[in-house]
Motif scaffolding. Structure first.
Motif, mmCIF file in Angstrom:
data_model
loop_
_atom_site.group_PDB
_atom_site.id
_atom_site.type_symbol
_atom_site.label_atom_id
_atom_site.label_comp_id
_atom_site.label_asym_id
_atom_site.label_seq_id
_atom_site.Cartn_x
_atom_site.Cartn_y
_atom_site.Cartn_z
ATOM 1 N N PHE A 48 -1.764 16.186 -6.745
ATOM 2 C CA PHE A 48 -1.034 14.921 -6.758
ATOM 3 C C PHE A 48 -0.120 14.850 -7.977
ATOM 4 N N ALA A 49 -0.614 15.293 -9.131
ATOM 5 C CA ALA A 49 0.195 15.277 -10.352
ATOM 6 C C ALA A 49 1.439 16.142 -10.193
ATOM 7 N N ILE A 89 0.853 -1.181 0.000
ATOM 8 C CA ILE A 89 0.000 0.000 0.000
ATOM 9 C C ILE A 89 0.892 1.234 0.000
ATOM 10 N N THR A 90 0.823 2.008 -1.084
ATOM 11 C CA THR A 90 1.652 3.192 -1.234
ATOM 12 C C THR A 90 0.768 4.439 -1.283
ATOM 13 N N VAL A 91 1.403 5.596 -1.258
ATOM 14 C CA VAL A 91 0.667 6.849 -1.377
ATOM 15 C C VAL A 91 -0.076 6.898 -2.708
ATOM 16 N N GLU A 92 0.580 6.438 -3.762
ATOM 17 C CA GLU A 92 -0.038 6.463 -5.079
ATOM 18 C C GLU A 92 -1.248 5.528 -5.150
ATOM 19 N N SER A 93 -1.132 4.328 -4.552
ATOM 20 C CA SER A 93 -2.250 3.376 -4.601
ATOM 21 C C SER A 93 -3.441 3.889 -3.799
ATOM 22 N N VAL A 94 -3.174 4.531 -2.645
ATOM 23 C CA VAL A 94 -4.258 5.106 -1.847
ATOM 24 C C VAL A 94 -4.932 6.240 -2.608
ATOM 25 N N TRP A 95 -4.132 7.069 -3.276
ATOM 26 C CA TRP A 95 -4.696 8.173 -4.042
ATOM 27 C C TRP A 95 -5.531 7.659 -5.210
ATOM 28 N N LEU A 96 -5.027 6.666 -5.934
ATOM 29 C CA LEU A 96 -5.782 6.104 -7.056
ATOM 30 C C LEU A 96 -7.100 5.509 -6.579
ATOM 31 N N PHE A 97 -7.054 4.807 -5.455
ATOM 32 C CA PHE A 97 -8.271 4.240 -4.882
ATOM 33 C C PHE A 97 -9.264 5.344 -4.529
ATOM 34 N N SER A 98 -8.786 6.387 -3.852
ATOM 35 C CA SER A 98 -9.670 7.486 -3.436
ATOM 36 C C SER A 98 -10.258 8.210 -4.641
ATOM 37 N N LYS A 99 -9.450 8.405 -5.678
ATOM 38 C CA LYS A 99 -9.919 9.084 -6.886
ATOM 39 C C LYS A 99 -11.024 8.277 -7.569
#
Length: 201
Positions: A141-142, A75-85
């Motif tokens: 995020f980008a 679980i990374t910052v990117e995976s959490v962000w993608l999930f939330s998006k």
């Protein structure tokens, strides 16, 4: 399948949480041993659908791929962000679908957003702000991840279309509009995400 027996606790949590929430969504309609039925909570319903959908398309494909190459899912910052998006995007689409079902939900006393606060407030106080927050979060995020301009633009297209469709909901639409346009936004988001991912390669 031997990889399943070596999963870490956080992998088990991510693996089981999504179907567990899905079971709670239907509750005792289909599973008598489950007393909770989140589907009957109109304001919570779109977020539950969005959560399950986001888990299915964000967590599982990566997790299963990691198993195939003998690695653990992290679980990374990117995976959490993608999930939330994805969660936010699909939840907004579900609220739009509730607009289509307004009369039926009203008769069934299902307190969806549009039944509770009306069409105009649903659009201008819920749909448009949620979409705008998602778009601003994408840009932040980008910037933090140093995305190049084409990748940012490709990921911006679905949110821009979502804003336009949300605003257009203040006028009554035929059923085909909801089925084609709202579902079409899911397809558009997937295509834009694929193109953006291929761009960096």
């Amino acid at each position: 399948f031997h990889e399943i027996f070596s999963l870490h606790w956080d992998e088990w949590f991510a693996l089981l949480l999504v179907p567990f929430v899905a079971l709670l969504y239907y509750g005792n309609d289909y599973f008598p041993f489950i007393r909770i039925n989140l589907r009957k909570s109109g304001w919570l319903k779109p977020f539950i659908i969005g959560f399950v959908w986001a888990g299915a398309v964000t967590i599982y494909p990566v997790m299963f791929y990691k198993w195939q190459i003998n690695e653990h899912y992290q679980i990374t910052v990117e995976s959490v962000w993608l999930f939330s998006k994805n969660w936010m995007f699909v939840s907004v689409l579900c609220i739009m679908f509730d607009i289509k079902d307004y009369a039926d939900d009203y008769n069934k006393h299902l307190k969806t957003f549009v039944v509770r606060v009306g069409l105009r407030k649903t659009i201008f106080s819920i749909l448009l702000p949620l979409t705008a927050i998602g778009l601003v979060s994408l840009w932040i995020f980008a910037a933090l991840m140093h995305f190049d301009l084409p990748r940012i633009l490709f990921n911006t297209i679905p949110f821009a279309c979502l804003l336009w469709v949300a605003y257009s909901m203040h006028r009554r639409k035929p059923i085909l509009y909801y089925l084609i346009v709202i579902d079409g936004l899911m397809l558009l988001k997937a295509l834009c995400g694929i193109v953006a991912s291929l761009w960096i390669r």
